[in-house]
Motif scaffolding. Structure first.
Motif, short mmCIF file in Angstrom:
data_model
loop_
_atom_site.label_atom_id
_atom_site.label_comp_id
_atom_site.label_asym_id
_atom_site.label_seq_id
_atom_site.Cartn_x
_atom_site.Cartn_y
_atom_site.Cartn_z
N GLY A 286 72.90 49.21 44.94
CA GLY A 286 71.98 48.24 44.19
C GLY A 286 73.18 47.13 43.67
N GLY A 287 74.26 47.13 43.95
CA GLY A 287 74.92 46.03 43.43
C GLY A 287 75.74 46.75 42.06
N ALA A 288 75.59 48.04 41.74
CA ALA A 288 76.16 48.49 40.50
C ALA A 288 77.14 49.40 41.00
CB ALA A 288 75.53 48.53 39.68
N THR A 289 78.12 49.92 39.97
CA THR A 289 78.73 51.14 40.60
C THR A 289 77.96 52.45 40.24
OG1 THR A 289 79.92 51.14 38.35
CG2 THR A 289 81.16 50.42 40.33
N ASP A 290 77.78 53.44 40.97
CA ASP A 290 77.16 54.60 40.62
C ASP A 290 78.28 55.58 40.16
OD1 ASP A 290 75.95 56.98 40.27
OD2 ASP A 290 75.19 57.21 42.86
N LEU A 291 78.28 55.80 38.77
CA LEU A 291 79.37 56.58 38.10
C LEU A 291 78.66 58.14 38.17
CD1 LEU A 291 80.19 54.73 35.12
CD2 LEU A 291 81.63 54.90 37.11
N TRP A 292 77.73 58.56 38.46
CA TRP A 292 77.26 59.83 38.63
C TRP A 292 78.04 60.91 39.52
CZ3 TRP A 292 74.92 63.86 36.56
CH2 TRP A 292 74.44 64.62 37.27
N PRO A 293 78.46 60.39 40.91
CA PRO A 293 79.51 61.32 41.46
C PRO A 293 80.70 61.80 40.63
CG PRO A 293 78.29 59.59 42.96
CD PRO A 293 78.14 59.23 41.37
N LEU A 294 81.34 60.89 39.89
CA LEU A 294 82.27 61.24 38.92
C LEU A 294 81.79 62.07 37.88
CD1 LEU A 294 84.38 57.89 38.67
CD2 LEU A 294 85.08 60.23 39.62
N LEU A 295 80.75 61.62 37.16
CA LEU A 295 80.57 62.31 35.54
C LEU A 295 79.92 63.59 35.87
CD1 LEU A 295 78.33 59.22 34.37
CD2 LEU A 295 80.35 59.91 33.63
N ARG A 296 79.26 63.83 37.09
CA ARG A 296 78.81 65.23 37.37
C ARG A 296 79.98 66.38 37.63
NH1 ARG A 296 78.13 66.76 42.91
NH2 ARG A 296 76.51 67.84 42.36
N VAL A 297 81.12 65.83 37.78
CA VAL A 297 82.17 66.93 38.10
C VAL A 297 83.23 67.01 36.88
CG1 VAL A 297 84.15 67.77 39.75
CG2 VAL A 297 81.89 66.52 40.46
N PRO A 298 83.02 67.79 35.94
CA PRO A 298 83.98 67.76 34.50
C PRO A 298 85.68 67.58 35.21
CG PRO A 298 82.38 69.09 34.47
CD PRO A 298 82.24 68.83 35.91
N ALA A 299 85.96 68.22 36.03
CA ALA A 299 87.48 68.13 36.40
C ALA A 299 87.82 66.61 36.75
CB ALA A 299 87.90 69.14 37.20
N ASP A 300 86.82 66.20 37.62
CA ASP A 300 87.21 64.84 38.12
C ASP A 300 86.96 63.79 36.80
OD1 ASP A 300 87.43 65.53 40.73
OD2 ASP A 300 85.61 64.71 41.32
N MET A 301 86.22 63.77 36.10
CA MET A 301 86.26 63.04 34.95
C MET A 301 87.22 63.15 34.05
SD MET A 301 84.04 60.50 34.39
CE MET A 301 84.65 60.40 32.43
N SER A 302 87.67 64.23 33.75
CA SER A 302 88.81 64.46 33.08
C SER A 302 90.13 64.00 33.81
CB SER A 302 89.18 66.25 32.84
OG SER A 302 90.20 66.16 32.17
N ALA A 303 90.17 64.13 35.10
CA ALA A 303 91.36 63.56 35.83
C ALA A 303 91.46 61.96 35.68
CB ALA A 303 91.39 63.76 37.16
N VAL A 304 89.99 61.49 35.69
CA VAL A 304 89.94 59.99 35.53
C VAL A 304 90.20 59.36 34.20
CG1 VAL A 304 88.18 58.14 35.35
CG2 VAL A 304 88.29 59.48 37.57
N ALA A 305 89.70 60.23 33.26
CA ALA A 305 90.33 59.87 32.06
C ALA A 305 91.92 59.77 31.80
CB ALA A 305 89.37 60.53 30.90
N ASP A 306 92.31 60.84 32.15
CA ASP A 306 93.64 60.82 32.13
C ASP A 306 94.57 59.88 32.82
OD1 ASP A 306 93.75 63.33 30.90
OD2 ASP A 306 94.16 64.65 32.33
N ALA A 307 94.02 59.38 33.94
CA ALA A 307 94.55 58.15 34.49
C ALA A 307 94.58 57.04 33.99
CB ALA A 307 93.98 58.36 36.21
N LEU A 308 93.08 56.79 33.47
CA LEU A 308 92.69 55.36 32.81
C LEU A 308 93.84 55.43 31.62
CD1 LEU A 308 89.27 55.23 32.96
CD2 LEU A 308 90.65 53.75 34.09
N ALA A 309 94.11 56.36 30.78
CA ALA A 309 94.92 56.27 29.64
C ALA A 309 96.31 56.29 29.81
CB ALA A 309 94.52 57.60 28.92
N THR A 310 96.76 56.31 31.09
CA THR A 310 98.14 56.28 31.45
C THR A 310 98.70 54.80 31.72
OG1 THR A 310 98.06 58.56 32.52
CG2 THR A 310 99.75 57.33 33.22
N GLY A 311 99.93 54.63 31.10
CA GLY A 311 100.57 53.30 31.35
C GLY A 311 99.86 52.38 30.38
N LEU A 312 98.92 52.67 29.40
CA LEU A 312 98.61 51.36 28.78
C LEU A 312 99.64 51.12 27.49
CD1 LEU A 312 94.83 52.49 28.66
CD2 LEU A 312 95.73 50.40 29.80
#
Ligand code: PRP
Length: 206
Positions: A24-50
């Motif tokens: 519907g024109g927006a990102t659906d974050l639920w497939p990421l949010l529902r898997v704790p290991a994926d969300m953890s990896a995403v947060a690690d990656a977002l925090a890297t290199g800043l």
């Protein structure tokens, strides 16, 4: 939907590539949010290199979900940036100008003392209007936007230049398979039937 391509070999980038969807024109974050290991990896990656920062900002809704775990990893506070003035009506604010409708961004008055180094976390960009407004909001507080971390990079080149010329580091975990300038627009990364989005305060839920 246009396929996403991971921007690095990190598990977080891979999780975005394989799980994030547009609905519907927006990102659906639920497939990421529902898997704790994926969300953890995403947060690690977002925090890297800043760059070093004093606060993580997250525009609602996506940045409010993604920002707190990034702030935890950077060991700095998180501050929401909201499109509704009611929570932060005395704080710094800026107007969002976007083809899909104008709106506002508001932050808590105490979130951005002068000199604060801020990084912003969000799911994606379309017109870049939200990032432009966030930069203006941070500037108006006498703070500095030193970094931006996105799940998906659809950033228009003029907004990218505005940010990077001002010294803001921009990072993303994935991008649409075909880039703006390669014959596909940011809007083309969304569902074909999504239609235009409305950022007005009375917009209906998408
Ligand atoms: O670059 P822009 O054109 O400003 O678009 C990017 C913004 O749009 C989305 O928020 P939005 O409030 O639209 O929420 P939604 O897409 O999740 O409904 C997204 O989370 C960004 O904050």
């Amino acid at each position: 939907m246009t396929r996403l391509v991971a921007a690095s070999a990190s598990p977080g980038a891979g999780a975005v590539e394989s799980r994030l969807q547009w609905r519907g024109g927006a990102t659906d974050l639920w497939p990421l949010l529902r898997v704790p290991a994926d969300m953890s990896a995403v947060a690690d990656a977002l925090a890297t290199g800043l760059p070093d920062a004093d606060v993580v900002l997250g525009p609602d809704p996506g940045g409010v979900l993604l920002g707190p775990p990034v702030a935890e990893r950077l060991r700095v506070p998180f501050a929401p940036v909201c499109r509704d003035r009611r929570f932060f009506f005395q704080g710094p604010h800026a107007t969002v100008t976007a083809p899909t409708g104008d709106g506002e961004l508001w932050a808590h008055a105490a979130a951005l003392p002068p000199g604060t180094r801020a990084v912003l976390v969000d799911d994606w960009t379309e017109s870049g209007g939200t990032l432009r407004a966030a930069r203006a909001l941070v500037d108006s507080a006498g703070a500095r936007l030193v970094g931006v971390a996105l799940l998906v990079d659809c950033l228009p080149e003029d907004v990218r230049r505005l940010l990077t010329d001002g010294g803001t580091v921009v990072r993303a975990l994935a991008r649409p398979e075909a880039r703006r300038g390669d014959g596909i627009s940011a809007a083309g990364a969304r569902d074909a039937d999504s239609g235009g989005r409305d950022r007005s305060p009375n917009r209906s839920a998408s």
